[in-house]
Design an enzyme around this catalytic site. Structure first.
Site, mmCIF file in Angstrom:
data_model
loop_
_atom_site.group_PDB
_atom_site.id
_atom_site.type_symbol
_atom_site.label_atom_id
_atom_site.label_comp_id
_atom_site.label_asym_id
_atom_site.label_seq_id
_atom_site.Cartn_x
_atom_site.Cartn_y
_atom_site.Cartn_z
ATOM 1 N N ASN A 31 42.630 39.041 34.005
ATOM 2 C CA ASN A 31 41.144 39.290 33.354
ATOM 3 C C ASN A 31 40.465 37.892 33.029
ATOM 4 O O ASN A 31 41.197 37.100 32.860
ATOM 5 C CB ASN A 31 41.241 40.214 32.191
ATOM 6 C CG ASN A 31 42.161 39.510 30.934
ATOM 7 O OD1 ASN A 31 41.839 38.597 30.571
ATOM 8 N ND2 ASN A 31 43.099 40.263 30.545
ATOM 9 N N GLY B 208 48.689 45.522 34.107
ATOM 10 C CA GLY B 208 48.960 45.530 35.360
ATOM 11 C C GLY B 208 49.754 44.535 36.008
ATOM 12 O O GLY B 208 50.493 43.972 35.413
ATOM 13 N N SER C 67 41.305 43.900 42.097
ATOM 14 C CA SER C 67 40.439 44.949 41.712
ATOM 15 C C SER C 67 40.849 46.510 41.798
ATOM 16 O O SER C 67 39.788 47.290 41.624
ATOM 17 C CB SER C 67 38.842 44.835 42.205
ATOM 18 O OG SER C 67 38.231 43.518 41.303
ATOM 19 N N ASP D 259 48.517 41.610 35.993
ATOM 20 C CA ASP D 259 48.444 40.284 35.179
ATOM 21 C C ASP D 259 49.442 40.395 34.209
ATOM 22 O O ASP D 259 49.905 39.260 33.981
ATOM 23 C CB ASP D 259 47.034 40.355 34.437
ATOM 24 C CG ASP D 259 46.471 39.157 33.781
ATOM 25 O OD1 ASP D 259 47.032 38.388 34.021
ATOM 26 O OD2 ASP D 259 45.524 39.441 32.907
ATOM 27 N N GLY E 273 43.020 48.412 40.878
ATOM 28 C CA GLY E 273 43.871 49.039 39.851
ATOM 29 C C GLY E 273 42.830 49.598 38.729
ATOM 30 O O GLY E 273 42.046 50.479 39.034
ATOM 31 N N ILE F 171 55.178 41.958 43.179
ATOM 32 C CA ILE F 171 54.502 40.623 43.425
ATOM 33 C C ILE F 171 55.274 39.639 42.613
ATOM 34 O O ILE F 171 55.503 38.447 43.229
ATOM 35 C CB ILE F 171 53.093 40.500 43.375
ATOM 36 C CG1 ILE F 171 52.542 39.360 43.883
ATOM 37 C CG2 ILE F 171 52.555 40.574 41.883
ATOM 38 C CD1 ILE F 171 50.786 39.339 44.171
#
Length: 169
Positions: A24, A32, A122, A34, A124, A11
């Protein structure tokens, strides 16, 4: 009408108006998607997130809500951060997951974004079963009025891509 496209890949390599971050609640980076967005986007994203924490979101961004920051070094104008729910077999949190997509599209509309890249929120470390995550994501995007012209689901692996492809049809 919004076009839904699927891409298997990273991404952070997408050229879009806005990239959605499965953040988060701290908004200060993590693992991940983020962590990848913060690493590739550089310090400007974290600086904007810190300003949000210092002002409106002192206790963090609530699950199901969304907020935008700069995209830093990413090939996008904005990062839209949303906090997905942790999956639970005992508690149906589907409405919170759907809210992530609706709120991200609302923020995209406010920004004037026409192309938006979403991860499988959500699915992962938060443990949401991929088939159900794909169903909620695709149904919510299809049912949400938006000026966004293209929603691009960017899926990390073949299994995620397959789950989303089954929903898109």
């Amino acid at each position: 009408m919004t076009t839904i496209t699927l891409v298997q890949g990273d991404i952070t390599r997408q050229s879009v108006d806005a990239i959605v971050n499965a953040a988060n609640s701290s908004l200060l980076g993590g693992g991940g998607v983020d962590g990848a967005i913060h690493r590739r986007g550089g310090p400007a994203i974290l600086e904007d997130c810190q300003k949000l924490r210092d002002s409106r979101y002192g206790k963090g961004l609530p699950t199901g809500q969304a907020v935008a920051t700069t995209a830093g070094e990413l090939d996008a104008d904005w990062v839209i951060h949303t906090v997905g729910p942790v999956w639970s077999s005992a508690d149906d949190r589907s409405a919170q997951l759907a809210s992530c997509y609706r709120e991200a599209l609302r923020v995209a509309d406010e920004l004037g974004a026409r192309t938006v890249a979403f991860p499988a929120i959500s699915s992962g470390v938060y443990g949401w079963p991929m088939e159900d995550a794909a169903r909620i994501a695709v149904e919510t995007v299809r049912d949400t009025p938006t000026a966004v012209e293209e929603v691009r689901f960017v899926l990390f692996d073949e299994a995620a891509y397959g789950a989303f492809a089954r929903q898109v049809g």
